[in-house]
Design an enzyme around this catalytic site. Structure first.
Site, mmCIF file in Angstrom:
data_model
loop_
_atom_site.group_PDB
_atom_site.id
_atom_site.type_symbol
_atom_site.label_atom_id
_atom_site.label_comp_id
_atom_site.label_asym_id
_atom_site.label_seq_id
_atom_site.Cartn_x
_atom_site.Cartn_y
_atom_site.Cartn_z
ATOM 1 N N LYS A 293 -12.799 -1.583 6.631
ATOM 2 C CA LYS A 293 -13.447 -2.460 5.649
ATOM 3 C C LYS A 293 -14.350 -3.482 6.288
ATOM 4 O O LYS A 293 -15.478 -3.677 5.860
ATOM 5 C CB LYS A 293 -12.387 -3.211 4.814
ATOM 6 C CG LYS A 293 -11.692 -2.368 3.777
ATOM 7 C CD LYS A 293 -10.711 -1.415 4.371
ATOM 8 C CE LYS A 293 -9.703 -0.902 3.396
ATOM 9 N NZ LYS A 293 -8.774 0.031 4.075
ATOM 10 N N TRP B 12 0.864 -1.167 0.000
ATOM 11 C CA TRP B 12 0.000 0.000 0.000
ATOM 12 C C TRP B 12 0.907 1.224 0.000
ATOM 13 O O TRP B 12 1.817 1.354 0.842
ATOM 14 C CB TRP B 12 -0.851 -0.044 1.253
ATOM 15 C CG TRP B 12 -1.817 1.067 1.462
ATOM 16 C CD1 TRP B 12 -2.692 1.586 0.555
ATOM 17 C CD2 TRP B 12 -2.020 1.781 2.675
ATOM 18 N NE1 TRP B 12 -3.437 2.574 1.150
ATOM 19 C CE2 TRP B 12 -3.048 2.708 2.455
ATOM 20 C CE3 TRP B 12 -1.450 1.727 3.962
ATOM 21 C CZ2 TRP B 12 -3.507 3.576 3.431
ATOM 22 C CZ3 TRP B 12 -1.908 2.582 4.939
ATOM 23 C CH2 TRP B 12 -2.930 3.507 4.670
ATOM 24 N N ASP C 40 0.184 -5.619 9.656
ATOM 25 C CA ASP C 40 -0.871 -4.686 9.311
ATOM 26 C C ASP C 40 -2.065 -5.548 8.916
ATOM 27 O O ASP C 40 -2.021 -6.243 7.897
ATOM 28 C CB ASP C 40 -0.443 -3.776 8.147
ATOM 29 C CG ASP C 40 -1.479 -2.702 7.844
ATOM 30 O OD1 ASP C 40 -1.217 -1.842 6.983
ATOM 31 O OD2 ASP C 40 -2.574 -2.725 8.471
#
Lengths: 429, 457
Positions: A276, A159, A240
């Site tokens: 999410k 990311w 993460d």
């Protein structure tokens, strides 16, 4: 100071000459003449371009926010119910500095296991954070302050904001190989090499599940090998975890990598996000946890994390934390959430199947099995930036130029159109 | 160091199973080798269960308790009936209960009914919020707004907005210093420290008058290097409650102009100080009128009671809209690696309240009530102090000061005495939060202050 600014402005040329303020009792050159316009954020810029496109056929498979089969944003039922209970909440007082205790408790159970001994032994220093970004940033700042000689190993690719975070925290970055373009899968051998070749005691950023942007995750057996090698090298694993529950539909399964490392005795760090898996994107709610030797150390580490947060935002926002606590703390609501998150994961898995089948039916000369091999919100299609540009220019399909498709943006309505477009731009390669 | 300890621990463990090749545990060993420990899965697992990892965070010590937020924690632990919390600056009703404004409840109800989604805000925050917050501060008809010269980014309340500005200063004005008042809100120093912006103090509080050391303030601002960022409290100075008069503001603007400094306002109490949003924006608007480029951090924690929602903004007034656009883009670049985009809930509440004429009017009334209650307790406290204290000391500073806080003039030992003997919780600098005081407790407080002032050295 003013002289410096004028110098910089002079060097710029006529079109950058200082603009005089026309109001007030004096005219003045700007202090901000040397401030350049920032480049557009590559991910968020895609949505901006999409919104500006008038074509009725346009498809947004850019930003990673879940959409239902009609392409609409979703607010989960369990979230709505939690909000109904919160409305009229009498107390909007500041949360304690580390954030909502209840939310932290529930988050740790989710990540470390419902009955985790580590939680009972109070060995985990944990604070509420500003979603995944905030959790990573707090950890990076903590790393800078308490382990100033360390650096962070980041997978290729990752990311984009990971690089920004550790850079702004002034922690030097290294990379390790991860994605294998030829197979659109994991380059496990190179990854293991890089892990072994890194100096002992290096810090590694690992995506716990549903790697962003590739969707390529190590298998369980591969995770065990990685964990073993980390032990040998005494590396620090920082996970993460932005998609727990969202990847396979089962939160425990999605936390498997973390559980393996915990079984093997690693002391880990973990960033969790509810953006999410609970659809709480804009609420900015997450958790940063660091597993310590003992309770005393956990208390000290937590106090230092709070100390880092205080001059950044004082204490974290309450609303999203309340929603999470209520949902995870109520057995019925938690059940509902588990159902809903599985629903989201299933829809995405279904769309992966549909996209792949459509491409194969069109007679594409290329292999598309990576679409169903990969997991989570994103698919690394393997398309080139030029092919992506064609998709946008000719077909009004928006995605990031690295060929990353947000599967959440794929619907039964547009899967065929998308497959056709992809086929058109790739059939001659 | 931790690595060395860990390696020792590991080698001790593994040594029981198999003699360790010398080079495999060397710190910094980088050459590839065949590790005999790789063979045999079952063997590996047994070793894993026994080995102990020593944490890298061994050397992490306990952080000191936060001086302000720590007060509330101590208060909660006190079991005495008479205890009074005059520590943190959160508004309380006369019954000393937290207060959720009616307009906020109404706005939340509207939001719930509309069933709005929870998508990411853009990095700069909710557009509707950014629009109303700038208009509230500068006035909708202000030319800086009309000309599009304000870069506004939604921030995480006052703290987050200040931090963004400090990070911007560090990046674009790396040689510049910040000037902060002595005293100031404790967290200001932390913010500049963590943003790596050097700072120094300008005189502000005069203990002899329990008022403003105006000459000292001007002298120190004048003595600072040209082009410094001067942190000014827009209204209701925290912790003293002492604000410059309009004439003094003009003179402060004069010296800032003379030294080519950049004004940097912290506006945490707009509407909450005098009860009037416009009156409380006087100082900011004065500087804008005089043509300065400046920065302003705002917070809705107190005036809308949205403490825990973390809603505020950083505004940068530029001399051109082009500069504003560029500055805004760079503020976004600083925010993205901090938290990506700001929380939506509080922003929507503010946008709804300020954007609806009925709610906006209702808010103004509620704000007048809150500010009014504080003025009333100031009055009562002043009367009690004047009646009960026979020494002739002038307590009028209680009335002259404005906003939530009052600098009592008590020093640390005296403040400790307030807590130890009277169970009154306040910060060690002698600051009391009048928002935590009820009319019925004024007498008790007056007794405590008089006792502490006269009987403790």
């Amino acid at each position: 100071m003013a002289a410096i600014s004028r110098e910089i402005l002079k060097r710029r040329g006529i079109h950058r000459s200082p603009v005089m303020a026309t109001i007030g009792t004096r005219s003045m050159a700007s202090w901000f003449g040397h401030v350049e316009p920032a480049a557009k954020d590559p991910i968020l810029g895609v949505t901006e371009a999409f919104l500006a496109d008038p074509s009725p056929d346009k498809v947004n498979v850019g930003v990673g926010a879940y959409r239902d089969d009609n392409g609409k944003p979703v607010v989960l039922e369990c979230v709505r119910e939690a909000e109904r209970r919160i409305a009229g909440n009498l107390n909007m007082e500041y949360l304690p500095m580390g954030g909502s205790i209840k939310m932290i408790e529930e988050s740790l159970k989710l990540a470390y296991g419902e009955d985790s001994e580590l939680i009972k032994e109070k060995r985990i220093a944990a604070v509420q954070a500003l979603s995944g970004t905030g959790a990573c940033r707090l950890f990076a700042d903590f790393q800078k302050r308490f382990l100033p000689d360390t650096q962070i190993y980041i997978p290729i690719p990752t990311w984009a904001n990971h690089h920004n975070i550790w850079r702004d925290a002034c922690v030097p970055q290294r990379t390790f190989r991860y994605y294998h373009p030829e197979t659109r899968g994991l380059d496990f051998a190179s990854m293991m090499d890089d892990i072994k070749n890194a100096p002992n005691g290096s810090f590694f950023l690992l995506h716990a599940c549903a790697h962003n942007p590739t969707g390529v995750d190590p298998s369980e057996e591969q995770w065990r090998e990685i964990s073993y090698q980390f032990k040998v090298k005494n590396h620090f694993p920082f996970f993460d975890m932005a998609y727990q529950g969202f990847a396979s539909g089962d939160p425990n399964r999605d936390a498997k990598a973390i559980r393996i490392f915990l079984e093997d005795g690693h002391l880990i760090g973990c960033a969790q996000s509810y953006a999410k898996n609970m659809g709480l994107y804009g609420q900015r709610v997450g958790c940063l946890s660091i597993l310590c030797d003992d309770e005393l150390q956990a208390v000290a580490v937590k106090s230092q994390l709070q100390q880092l947060a205080r001059p950044m935002y004082s204490n974290p926002p309450v609303h999203g934390a309340l929603v999470v606590s209520i949902i995870l703390g109520d057995p019925e609501l938690k059940s509902l959430w588990l159902k809903e998150v599985k629903g989201m994961a299933d829809r995405i898995i279904g769309m992966r199947k549909a996209l792949r089948e459509n491409l194969e039916k069109l007679g594409s000369p290329l292999s598309w099995e990576h679409i169903t091999n990969q997991i989570g919100m994103f698919c690394y299609s393997g398309m080139t930036p030029e092919q992506v540009d064609r998709l946008t220019d000719e077909f009004h399909i928006y995605m990031t130029r690295n060929g990353r498709i947000s599967m959440a943006g794929v619907t039964t309505g547009n899967a065929g159109y998308l497959a056709n477009a992809i086929h058109e731009v790739t059939k001659s390669s | 160091m931790a690595s060395a300890l860990a390696s020792v621990a590991l080698s001790t463990t593994f040594a029981r199973a198999v003699p360790l090749p010398e080079n495999s545990m060397r710190i910094g060993a980088e050459k590839k080798h065949d590790n005999p420990l790789f063979k045999g899965k079952a063997f590996r697992r047994v070793s894993m269960a026994v080995s102990v990892n020593v944490s890298r965070f061994e050397g992490v010590t306990m952080a000191p308790p936060d001086p302000i937020l720590g007060v509330s924690e101590a208060f909660r632990a006190d079991t005495n009936d008479l205890k009074l919390n005059l520590g943190v600056g959160a508004y309380r009703t006369e019954e000393l209960q937290p207060y959720v404004l009616n307009v906020v409840k109404k706005a939340e109800k509207l939001m719930l009914e509309r069933g709005e989604n929870k998508e990411y805000l853009p990095i700069e925050g909710l557009a509707a919020f950014n629009k109303v917050t700038a208009e509230l501060l500068f006035g909708a008809d202000n030319s800086v707004i009309q000309e599009g010269r304000v870069a506004t980014i939604q921030g995480l309340s006052g703290t987050g907005s200040l931090r963004l500005a400090a990070a911007f200063i560090h990046r674009y004005f790396p040689d510049a210093k910040a000037l902060i008042s002595s005293p100031t809100w404790g967290n200001h120093k932390n913010i500049f420290n963590d943003a790596r912006v050097p700072w120094s103090e300008y005189r502000y509080y005069d203990p002899r008058t329990v008022g403003l050391d105006f000459d000292g303030m001007v002298a120190d601002i004048k003595a600072a290097p040209d082009g410094s960022f001067v942190l000014l409290h827009g209204c209701a100075h925290n912790p003293t409650g002492i604000d410059p008069t309009p004439e003094q503001w003009e003179k402060i603007a004069d010296v800032i102009q003379e030294k080519n400094h950049i004004p940097f306002f912290d506006v945490a109490y707009q509407g909450f100080a005098s009860g009037s949003l416009d009156a409380d924006a006087y100082s900011v608007r004065l500087f804008v009128r005089r043509g300065f480029e400046l920065l302003v951090a705002q917070s809705y924690s107190k005036n809308l009671g949205l403490y825990a929602e973390r809603i505020g903004a950083i505004n940068v007034v530029c001399s051109s809209s082009d500069a504003g656009t560029r500055v805004k883009s760079q503020l976004k670049r600083l925010a993205r690696p901090m938290y990506s985009n700001p929380p939506v809930h509080g922003a929507r509440i503010v946008a709804n309240v300020v954007g609806d004429p009925n709610l906006f009017n209702e808010w103004k009334q509620e704000m007048e009530l809150m500010a009014g209650r504080i003025k009333n307790v100031r009055q009562r406290l002043y009367e009690n102090l004047s009646e009960k204290d026979k020494s002739g000391k002038d307590w009028s500073f209680v009335l002259k000061q404005i906003g939530m806080f009052s600098y009592t003039g008590l020093h640390k030992a005296q403040s400790d005495h307030m807590t130890d003997k009277w169970h009154i919780y306040m910060t060690k600098d002698g600051r009391i939060s009048l928002a935590g005081l009820s009319l019925s407790k004024c007498e008790y407080l007056a007794d405590a202050i008089i006792d502490s002032f006269h009987n403790v050295d």
